[in-house]
Write an enzyme that holds these catalytic residues in place. Structure first.
Site, short mmCIF file in Angstrom:
data_model
loop_
_atom_site.label_atom_id
_atom_site.label_comp_id
_atom_site.label_asym_id
_atom_site.label_seq_id
_atom_site.Cartn_x
_atom_site.Cartn_y
_atom_site.Cartn_z
N GLU A 188 -50.84 -34.61 -20.95
CA GLU A 188 -49.98 -34.70 -22.15
C GLU A 188 -49.36 -36.03 -21.91
OE1 GLU A 188 -46.39 -32.37 -22.37
OE2 GLU A 188 -47.30 -30.35 -21.81
N ASP B 244 -34.42 -33.24 -21.98
CA ASP B 244 -35.39 -34.01 -20.15
C ASP B 244 -34.42 -34.37 -19.53
OD1 ASP B 244 -38.28 -34.05 -20.83
OD2 ASP B 244 -38.06 -35.35 -22.13
#
Ligand SMILES: Cc1ncc(COP(=O)(O)O)c(C=O)c1O
Lengths: 598, 256
Positions: free
Chosen positions: B45, B56
């Site tokens: 990814e 995140d």
């Protein structure tokens, strides 16, 4: 679940009625339903971003198609003529190719189409592009067609669409004449058609609520979807619940001290020599600004949902103080995220929050201002979503926040309307409010939106000037983008990175704008102007000396613009300014910037 | 065939590595991809830096900020990928927040990803409800739009999401954001089993996977693992070889 396309729309009311549709079709080929690129572009302002906008063409050139795709803009193209394969392949957006189906042989043609989707229709009679005749769905049986690219049209209506889906299970159904009455679209039929498709499916229906035109939505990580949906349901429930409303208004009057006066500003009126000026006194609220109206509403809702922990962000500290105050009142656990930069310039409010028992978390990331505080509050919410409510402070965030915050702040406009009718027997000619995320402004404007004679003006922060890189004039300079859960207008660079905003006023220092404002700007109902740091400071002095009211820096932006606006108005007119808060919190800034004041 | 579909038929436990494109300079991306490919990861990814990465944790956010400081953009990453001449044998995915995609143009994004050989895209702030904004364009390029499911996803939603799932399902192991963690909660196992029981495509566990103990705990309940922060951290500290045992713990032992 089968998707719905409503085709051949020409009027705004019908586009709005089709809000829950998955796709809207505009006909660019000669037809009684034909629209121009400009008309379609205007209508597209009312369509949610994630809804497909499909242009219908008959034997148009690639150039025409591309210009239309760019001009509206369209997300898909539907072809009804004898378009060659190379044209179909040259079109950059997904393509639907339409076929008139009379016989099983016609069905074979479908399979060789180079388009992304194939649409089946009954043969047309007078003109191409859909005839409205009923298509014999049974022709598709056993034809081995890829159903994931099949769109069924032709004679569908609210009464038969259920059966059509049952027989063919297509990707999408397409309707035009079936939702018309006497050759014109019919909002009730459009809604009924969509309902027939969406609600008879066993699946959870996907509501297109939470959009203001194309802006809004719920662009949040999956972890938050459950909380956002629960909030949406809970809010729907309390909105109609008289007991909840009674409780909310009880605290507004007994605790916040509402209703607040609409003060006639006599000396300011005389000094400017224009319209009669009235001030809506949100500065008189307990805690010093409008923010508390929303904090009470949301805290009551959180408790109804069984949540006794609150997280919030704050810029100027006004929302943080309001939240900490209400958490103290209701004995709720309270965490406030605040940018390090803002902590410095709003020391007094930081201390107030701590005194009230809240935990204040300093955010050092990014620009260390409001945007970054929202990021941290969202992250905290993601990690603590089961027992924590995110009490957002402005008309921002994923649905239902922008609607809910607007509703809780609408008390400002509702009172104003009642008061001005009382005092003057008529509505004002102009109303001004400052816009950070947009909560005091939308609360003030919303009750007046339908009153077209009232000019509504939102005032953004121009910082050091809109042509410098230090400003927060999102609607003047921003472009469409997704931040903090909604499609809105944003200050961003060419690669989609959100830029830092700048304003002397911490409460306006935000690079986005609530989605409803973005829509109101697009359709021209509200006009957005901007005021620089300097102009705002000057307005602080004039308001203090003329009226004995020291305004918050945020509110001073609306006051400064009002001084300009008043010059364009006459003595028989009325102007209202929303004084969203008082200046106590800004005293350190005033002392520093206005040094040597005599 | 899309490379993600080939993966599914191989039947092994997958190890998907996440890297932040341009952390340490965009020219490092190629080395990193080559390194991971050689180390035996199943897919990679490639994260696109964003100014406001709300899903995140601190590790990936910091990596994104380092990349942004280097002027890395979605466009530059895709250009870089298009220029690669070495043999890419594993699926490459692009993970990006929605806003850079909107700014770039969704249709152009899909087309450029197609040219760059991307097999799938992950957009964490594009929920199932709004996926139509992107789906038709990636479909056109035969690129899979990977969906996330989490511990808070309700059963009806889970069914809706899984019914239309393609490529693989990204099953989030924590209530929270990305980042390394010590403990994995017990209900995660049950959740993974539930998702895997219903999913038409492989189920990969991600967020917070950083140790072989996490892998051991979930190995029987998922088809693979996605490791992000631990890899980003290791590349940043120049200690990527320390990740190899974790890769092997997933891909070697008791493969089904
Ligand atoms: C006094 C005052 N006015 C206005 C604002 C701006 O927020 P909004 O645009 O949501 O009303 C703030 C925000 O902190 C504020 O404190």
């Amino acid at each position: 679940m089968t998707k719905v396309k409503i085709c051949g729309l020409k009027e705004e009311q019908h586009v709005k009625a089709a809000k829950r549709a998955d796709a809207i079709g505009f006909v660019f080929a000669p037809s009684k339903r034909q629209v121009t690129i400009a008309q379609a572009a205007e209508l597209a302002k009312h369509i949610p971003v994630d809804t497909d906008k499909i242009g219908v063409f008959v034997n148009a050139s690639l150039q025409e198609i591309e210009d239309t795709v760019a001009g509206v803009p369209l997300t898909m193209v539907q072809l009804h003529g004898d378009e060659p394969d190379d044209l179909i392949q040259a079109i950059r957006v997904p393509v639907i190719q339409a076929f008139s189906i009379r016989t099983k042989e016609d069905v074979e043609k479908l399979k060789n189409s180079k388009a992304d989707y194939v649409l089946v229709d009954a043969p047309g009679t007078d003109y191409r592009g859909g005839s409205g005749n009923v298509f014999d769905w049974s022709l598709l049986h056993g034809a081995d067609i890829d159903l994931s690219r099949l769109i069924v049209a032709g004679g569908l209506n609210p009464g038969n669409v259920h059966a059509a889906i049952g027989q063919t299970t297509p990707y999408m159904v397409d309707v035009s004449s079936g939702v018309e009455t006497d050759g014109r679209k019919d909002s009730a039929k459009i809604q009924e058609f969509i309902k027939q498709v969406k609600d008879d499916s066993m699946e959870q229906t996907i509501e297109k609520t939470g959009f203001f035109g194309k802006y809004g939505g719920q662009f949040v990580p999956e972890t938050l979807m459950k909380a956002v949906k629960e909030l949406e349901d809970a809010y729907e429930e309390v909105k109609e619940d008289p007991e909840f409303q009674r409780e909310y208004h009880h605290y507004l009057s007994e605790y916040v001290g509402r209703e607040q006066p609409l003060t006639f500003a006599q000396r300011m009126t005389e000094a400017l020599g224009g319209p009669k000026i009235y001030l809506k006194r949100e500065d008189l609220n307990h805690t010093g600004a409008h923010k508390v109206n929303n904090a009470i509403g949301q805290a009551l809702l959180a408790m109804r949902m069984g949540k006794r922990k609150i997280v919030a962000e704050t810029g100027a500290g006004q929302h943080g103080v309001a939240t900490a105050t209400i958490c103290a009142l209701f004995d709720l656990d309270c965490v406030i995220f605040m940018g390090e930069e803002d902590i410095k310039r709003q020391q007094l409010n930081v201390f107030r929050m701590k005194l009230l028992g809240a935990r204040v978390e300093s955010v050092t990331k990014g620009s260390a201002t409001l945007k970054d505080a929202v990021n941290e509050a969202l992250r905290y919410w993601v990690a603590n979503v089961e027992d924590t409510h995110y009490l957002i402070g402005s008309a921002l965030g994923p649905h239902p926040f922008p609607t809910m915050v607007r509703d809780f702040q609408s008390v400002i406009g509702q009172e104003t309307k009642r008061q001005i009718l009382d005092k003057e027997g008529r509505l004002p000619d102009a109303i001004l409010a400052c816009v950070g995320g947009g909560s005091n402004a939308i609360g003030m404007f919303y009750p007046f939106i339908q009153d077209k004679e009232v000019q509504l003006i939102g005032v953004e922060a121009a910082g050091e000037g809109v042509d410098t890189d230090k400003h927060a004039a999102t609607l003047t300079k921003g472009t469409e983008g997704v931040l903090h859960g909604a499609l809105m207008k944003l200050l961003q660079d060419d690669s989609g990175q959100v830029q830092e905003a700048h304003s002397i006023s911490a409460g306006l220092d935000y690079p986005g704008i609530g989605p409803e404002h973005a829509h109101l700007a697009d359709i021209g109902r509200v006009e957005y102007r901007s005021i620089t740091d300097k102009e705002a400071l000057a307005a602080v002095i004039s308001m203090s000396r003329l009226e004995g009211i020291i305004p918050a820096l945020e509110s001073a932006h609306a006051i400064a613009e009002a001084e300009k606006q008043a010059k364009m108005m006459t003595a028989d007119q009325i102007l209202v300014i929303c004084v969203s808060g008082r200046g106590d919190k800004d005293m350190a800034t005033y002392a520093e910037k206005l040094e040597g004041l005599s | 065939m899309n490379r993600l579909e080939q993966l599914k038929s191989s039947g092994k436990k997958a190890f998907v590595a996440y890297i932040m494109a341009g952390d340490g300079g965009l020219d490092r991306l190629k080395e990193q991809v080559q390194y991971l490919q050689k180390a035996g990861v199943t897919a990679i990814e490639i994260g696109i830096p964003f100014s406001d990465p709300v899903a995140d944790g601190p590790t990936i956010e910091a990596a994104g900020n380092r990349a942004l400081k280097q002027g890395v953009t979605l466009q530059k990453v895709l250009e870089e990928m298009k220029s690669w001449t070495f043999q890419v044998e594993i699926p490459l995915l692009v993970m990006t927040y929605l806003n850079p995609v909107l700014k770039f143009g969704v249709e152009r994004f899909a087309a450029e990803c197609g040219k760059a050989g991307v097999s799938g895209v992950i957009i964490p702030d594009l929920p199932h409800e709004h996926k139509q904004l992107v789906q038709p364009y990636v479909d056109k390029e035969n690129i899979k739009l990977i969906q996330l499911v989490t511990l808070t996803t309700t059963d009806t939603r889970l069914e809706d999401i899984l019914r239309e799932a393609e490529g693989f399902v990204y099953a989030v192991t924590v209530k929270g954001i990305t980042g390394s963690r010590d403990e994995m909660s017990e209900d995660v196992k049950a959740f993974m089993r539930k998702v895997r029981g219903k999913s038409p495509v492989p189920v990969y566990a991600g967020f917070g996977i950083s140790k072989s103990s996490h892998v051991d705990m979930l190995r029987d309940d998922v088809d693979g693992f996605i490791v992000g922060s631990a890899i980003v951290e290791a590349f940043n500290a120049d200690k990527i070889q320390e990740i190899e045992p974790l890769i092997h713990a997933v891909t070697n032992a008791h493969s089904v």
